[in-house]
Design a protein around this motif. Structure first.
Motif, PDB file in Angstrom:
ATOM      1  N   THR A   1      49.582  31.726  43.865  1.00  0.00           N
ATOM      2  CA  THR A   1      49.297  33.138  43.615  1.00  0.00           C
ATOM      3  C   THR A   1      50.217  33.675  42.532  1.00  0.00           C
ATOM      4  O   THR A   1      51.421  33.421  42.557  1.00  0.00           O
ATOM      5  CB  THR A   1      49.505  33.965  44.901  1.00  0.00           C
TER       6      THR A   1
ATOM      7  N   GLU B   1      51.004  37.432  40.781  1.00  0.00           N
ATOM      8  CA  GLU B   1      50.796  38.875  40.723  1.00  0.00           C
ATOM      9  C   GLU B   1      51.617  39.395  39.561  1.00  0.00           C
ATOM     10  O   GLU B   1      52.836  39.436  39.629  1.00  0.00           O
ATOM     11  CB  GLU B   1      51.221  39.542  42.032  1.00  0.00           C
TER      12      GLU B   1
ATOM     13  N   LYS C   1      46.300  38.304  40.367  1.00  0.00           N
ATOM     14  CA  LYS C   1      46.083  39.751  40.399  1.00  0.00           C
ATOM     15  C   LYS C   1      46.930  40.324  39.278  1.00  0.00           C
ATOM     16  O   LYS C   1      48.154  40.223  39.315  1.00  0.00           O
ATOM     17  CB  LYS C   1      46.540  40.359  41.733  1.00  0.00           C
TER      18      LYS C   1
ATOM     19  N   SER D   1      41.525  39.076  39.788  1.00  0.00           N
ATOM     20  CA  SER D   1      41.297  40.515  39.867  1.00  0.00           C
ATOM     21  C   SER D   1      42.224  41.196  38.867  1.00  0.00           C
ATOM     22  O   SER D   1      43.440  41.012  38.933  1.00  0.00           O
ATOM     23  CB  SER D   1      41.593  41.019  41.281  1.00  0.00           C
ATOM     24  N   GLY D   2      41.645  41.950  37.924  1.00  0.00           N
ATOM     25  CA  GLY D   2      42.473  42.643  36.947  1.00  0.00           C
ATOM     26  C   GLY D   2      41.845  42.651  35.572  1.00  0.00           C
ATOM     27  O   GLY D   2      40.626  42.746  35.430  1.00  0.00           O
TER      28      GLY D   2
END
Length: 137
Positions: free
Chosen positions: A41, A43, A61, A76-77
């Motif tokens: 992940t 972010e 993200k 996502s983004g």
């Protein structure tokens, strides 16, 4: 005869490969010239001149800027790909996407606003050619 000593001493440019492994979470911004594979992940922001690959269990993200991208996992983004974005069957994409070329496999989830830079340039130039010239009386 045409070779110079400088050419012999220069090393060829090798693109580095970086991996964010499964069960790894990075929160922050990354900037690199090399390729990235995300199986964990991320972010934050990822900026690279290389290719970004989001593995089947990978998640990003945030914001990504890359030359090319292959997505199997979730994104996502904001996604900016100067060349080709390839979206695999298992991909789930949402957000804003600006690309040069797009390839989507059947079954992928693509819920994003999308702008193709190459197509926009072509449309603008063809519209300018079609406009009649105005004549004054």
């Amino acid at each position: 005869m045409f070779s110079s000593k400088e050419n012999k001493n220069q090393k060829p440019k090798v693109m580095e490969r970086n991996v964010v492994a499964k069960n790894t979470t990075i929160v922050g911004d990354i900037k690199s010239d090399g390729d990235f594979r995300i199986d964990g992940t991320l972010e934050g922001t990822l900026i690279t001149n290389g290719r970004v690959i989001i593995g089947a269990e990978g998640l990003i993200k945030g914001k990504v800027e890359a030359a090319n991208a292959d997505i199997e996992g979730k994104f996502s983004g904001e996604l900016f790909v100067s060349n080709t974005l390839t979206i695999k069957t298992t991909a789930d994409i949402s957000g804003d996407v600006v690309i040069g070329k797009l390839s989507v496999e059947p079954g992928a989830s693509f819920n994003a606003t999308c702008a193709m830079k190459g197509a926009i340039k072509e449309l603008n130039s063809s519209n300018e050619q079609k406009r009649p010239t105005e004549k004054t009386a």
